[in-house]
Write a protein that holds these residues in place. Sequence first.
Motif, PDB file in Angstrom:
ATOM      1  N   SER A 232     -20.589 -27.616  -8.146  1.00 16.07           N
ATOM      2  CA  SER A 232     -20.089 -27.176  -7.397  1.00 16.07           C
ATOM      3  C   SER A 232     -19.113 -26.499  -7.982  1.00 16.07           C
ATOM      4  N   VAL A 233     -18.640 -26.541  -9.767  1.00 16.77           N
ATOM      5  CA  VAL A 233     -17.220 -25.543  -9.711  1.00 16.77           C
ATOM      6  C   VAL A 233     -18.214 -24.708 -10.874  1.00 16.77           C
ATOM      7  N   GLU A 234     -19.269 -25.045 -11.289  1.00 18.07           N
ATOM      8  CA  GLU A 234     -19.726 -23.184 -11.627  1.00 18.07           C
ATOM      9  C   GLU A 234     -19.990 -22.402  -9.872  1.00 18.07           C
ATOM     10  N   ALA A 235     -20.269 -22.853  -9.166  1.00 17.73           N
ATOM     11  CA  ALA A 235     -20.087 -21.670  -8.232  1.00 17.73           C
ATOM     12  C   ALA A 235     -18.524 -21.844  -7.393  1.00 17.73           C
ATOM     13  N   SER A 236     -17.841 -21.862  -7.292  1.00 21.65           N
ATOM     14  CA  SER A 236     -16.064 -21.875  -7.245  1.00 21.65           C
ATOM     15  C   SER A 236     -16.105 -21.308  -8.247  1.00 21.65           C
ATOM     16  N   LYS A 237     -15.876 -21.493  -9.158  1.00 26.30           N
ATOM     17  CA  LYS A 237     -15.226 -20.489 -10.932  1.00 26.30           C
ATOM     18  C   LYS A 237     -15.687 -19.421  -9.884  1.00 26.30           C
ATOM     19  N   GLU A 238     -17.451 -19.301 -10.127  1.00 26.98           N
ATOM     20  CA  GLU A 238     -17.810 -17.713  -9.873  1.00 26.98           C
ATOM     21  C   GLU A 238     -17.200 -16.998  -8.724  1.00 26.98           C
ATOM     22  N   ALA A 239     -17.266 -17.500  -7.614  1.00 25.36           N
ATOM     23  CA  ALA A 239     -16.192 -17.209  -6.289  1.00 25.36           C
ATOM     24  C   ALA A 239     -14.920 -16.683  -6.751  1.00 25.36           C
ATOM     25  N   PHE A 240     -14.426 -17.408  -7.771  1.00 27.76           N
ATOM     26  CA  PHE A 240     -12.232 -17.337  -7.763  1.00 27.76           C
ATOM     27  C   PHE A 240     -12.658 -15.747  -8.587  1.00 27.76           C
ATOM     28  N   SER A 241     -14.092 -16.314  -9.677  1.00 28.59           N
ATOM     29  CA  SER A 241     -13.644 -14.384 -10.309  1.00 28.59           C
ATOM     30  C   SER A 241     -13.144 -13.506  -9.558  1.00 28.59           C
ATOM     31  N   TYR A 242     -14.872 -13.523  -9.121  1.00 21.85           N
ATOM     32  CA  TYR A 242     -14.856 -12.102  -8.314  1.00 21.85           C
ATOM     33  C   TYR A 242     -13.494 -11.904  -7.096  1.00 21.85           C
ATOM     34  N   ALA A 243     -12.978 -13.198  -6.953  1.00 19.89           N
ATOM     35  CA  ALA A 243     -11.515 -13.356  -5.638  1.00 19.89           C
ATOM     36  C   ALA A 243     -10.538 -12.507  -7.129  1.00 19.89           C
ATOM     37  N   GLU A 244      -9.943 -13.356  -8.224  1.00 19.90           N
ATOM     38  CA  GLU A 244      -9.160 -12.378  -9.043  1.00 19.90           C
ATOM     39  C   GLU A 244      -9.304 -11.054  -8.992  1.00 19.90           C
ATOM     40  N   GLU A 245     -11.075 -10.134  -9.149  1.00 21.24           N
ATOM     41  CA  GLU A 245     -11.035  -8.962  -8.830  1.00 21.24           C
ATOM     42  C   GLU A 245     -10.517  -9.076  -7.777  1.00 21.24           C
ATOM     43  N   ARG A 246     -10.980  -8.976  -7.563  1.00 20.46           N
ATOM     44  CA  ARG A 246     -10.782  -7.769  -5.969  1.00 20.46           C
ATOM     45  C   ARG A 246      -9.076  -8.214  -6.110  1.00 20.46           C
ATOM     46  N   TYR A 247      -8.267  -9.421  -5.578  1.00 19.14           N
ATOM     47  CA  TYR A 247      -6.961  -8.911  -5.946  1.00 19.14           C
ATOM     48  C   TYR A 247      -6.364  -8.476  -6.935  1.00 19.14           C
ATOM     49  N   ALA A 248      -7.095  -8.117  -7.650  1.00 19.37           N
ATOM     50  CA  ALA A 248      -5.854  -7.140  -8.793  1.00 19.37           C
ATOM     51  C   ALA A 248      -6.234  -6.238  -8.734  1.00 19.37           C
ATOM     52  N   THR A 249      -6.886  -5.553  -8.097  1.00 19.82           N
ATOM     53  CA  THR A 249      -7.789  -4.699  -7.682  1.00 19.82           C
ATOM     54  C   THR A 249      -7.086  -3.459  -6.598  1.00 19.82           C
ATOM     55  N   GLY A 250      -6.143  -4.884  -5.428  1.00 17.14           N
ATOM     56  CA  GLY A 250      -6.237  -4.452  -4.273  1.00 17.14           C
ATOM     57  C   GLY A 250      -6.875  -4.378  -3.058  1.00 17.14           C
ATOM     58  N   LYS A 251      -7.864  -4.895  -3.781  1.00 19.23           N
ATOM     59  CA  LYS A 251      -8.828  -5.246  -1.947  1.00 19.23           C
ATOM     60  C   LYS A 251      -8.711  -6.559  -1.387  1.00 19.23           C
ATOM     61  N   SER A 252      -8.179  -7.421  -1.835  1.00 17.75           N
ATOM     62  CA  SER A 252      -8.506  -8.580  -1.163  1.00 17.75           C
ATOM     63  C   SER A 252      -6.610  -8.954  -0.779  1.00 17.75           C
ATOM     64  N   THR A 253      -5.831  -9.661  -0.368  1.00 20.36           N
ATOM     65  CA  THR A 253      -5.410 -10.400   0.153  1.00 20.36           C
ATOM     66  C   THR A 253      -4.871 -11.344  -0.323  1.00 20.36           C
ATOM     67  N   VAL A 254      -3.719 -11.887  -0.539  1.00 23.83           N
ATOM     68  CA  VAL A 254      -2.881 -12.899  -1.454  1.00 23.83           C
ATOM     69  C   VAL A 254      -3.904 -13.770  -1.048  1.00 23.83           C
ATOM     70  N   PHE A 255      -4.069 -13.999   0.655  1.00 22.49           N
ATOM     71  CA  PHE A 255      -4.337 -15.596   1.200  1.00 22.49           C
ATOM     72  C   PHE A 255      -5.842 -15.651   0.582  1.00 22.49           C
ATOM     73  N   GLU A 256      -7.232 -14.825   0.468  1.00 16.61           N
ATOM     74  CA  GLU A 256      -7.564 -14.560   0.476  1.00 16.61           C
ATOM     75  C   GLU A 256      -8.500 -15.437  -1.282  1.00 16.61           C
TER      76      GLU A 256
END
Length: 448
Positions: A385-409
């Motif tokens: 679960s940690v490995e999967a959520s870590k990958e998901a967080f890295s992806y969400a972090e990249e999207r947020y850094a480029t303005g493609k997702s909201t702060v809630f996501e």
Amino acid sequence: MKTNIKIGLLAVALCYSLSLEAQTKQWSLEDCIYYAIDNNIDLKQLQQEQENRSIEMNTSKNSWLPSLNAGLGQNFDFGRSPSKDGVIVDRNSANSSAYLQLSMPLFDGLKIPNDIAARTLNLQASVESLNKAKEDLAVGVASYYLQILYNKEIMYIAELQKALTAEQVAKTEALVNAGKVPLSQLYDIKAQLAKDEVSLTDARNNVKLSTLNLAQLLELERSGTDFDIAAPNLDNAMTGGRGLLAPELIYQNAVQVKPQILEQNFLLESRKKMLKVAQSAYYPQLSLNMSYSNGYYYYSGGDDVQNVSFSDQVNQNERKTIGLSLSIPIFNRFQTRNSVRSARVGIITQELQMENTKKTLYKEIQQAYFNATSAEDKYAASTLSVEASKEAFSYAEERYATGKSTVFEYNESKTKYAQSLSEQAQAKYDYIFRTKILDFYNGAPIKL
């Protein structure tokens, strides 16, 4: 954010925490257990109970020794009084006497040796009772110790989460200034930073509280003020594929070494000896008796009174006696018979207690084995679960850094990542504790 940056932030948090810990004395698990055993009030009370058993055994051993008594007497008779020959005469008299008497058992139906054996077994049982209390205390200390380690790991995770959010606040400010995201995004991420600060405060308080709980268990006078534990290397404890012994194998060894079983066995053998003590009343009892007595007589009140001098009377009146006495039991209102019956009931009761203790031990081992296997499976699942959520967080972090997702996501993904880390930490320490309990039942001391 890249993985190496996350690791760097976590390392900074760990170094900061360790620098604070270095300011106080750090106790290992073994230090805590030894200190608790030396200072626990309940253990000290059991030690006094053991001392009483030792005194009882010593008293029983001394039953073979002879009893020696001495006495003095002084009588005055007026008018008519007995002479030293036993004749009643019309005169006043004063009689001084002294005696020394010795009595020693020669045979008492083997009561004394069986009583000595019973008292010795009771002492051994009290030793095992104390050992059981020490083991229970060690388990309690280990539980509190691992709780502190778990709370510290949760605190480190909270520090990491706060650091990640703080970095995102700086990035969001840059995005707002560049006009890529609305100002509300900045307010939302700052609100999340405040929540992370609250979570970190709660985590730190949990560390302090669990540390205080352990300090109080150790009976430390200054609980929690200058007390902290050392962080052990848990790599060996978390080695995969170690294999867990089957409950039946653990029980076969535990029933030979665990103090609660040894205690019940000593008590059962003591009951059997007490049956022989009760049966000894059926047999005659032979004793050796020796005595020495002397006296001085002085008469007055008559014209023909002539008193022998004190020295002559001491030489003439001394009496020395040695003899044997045999007591043969015939009828004592069935007291001996009922004592024997009661002793036999005590043996049956103790046998049932022994069986119940063994069953309880086996049930505890079965439960411990089930808990250990469940914890092992849960730890493996939480790691995935940690490995999967870590990958998901890295992806969400990249999207947020480029303005493609909201702060809630972004916050939702970060929260899931933090939750998976917390669940993994809980599963890890639960697994360590459960496996240590199994090792404990198998006769190994609790250590990390």
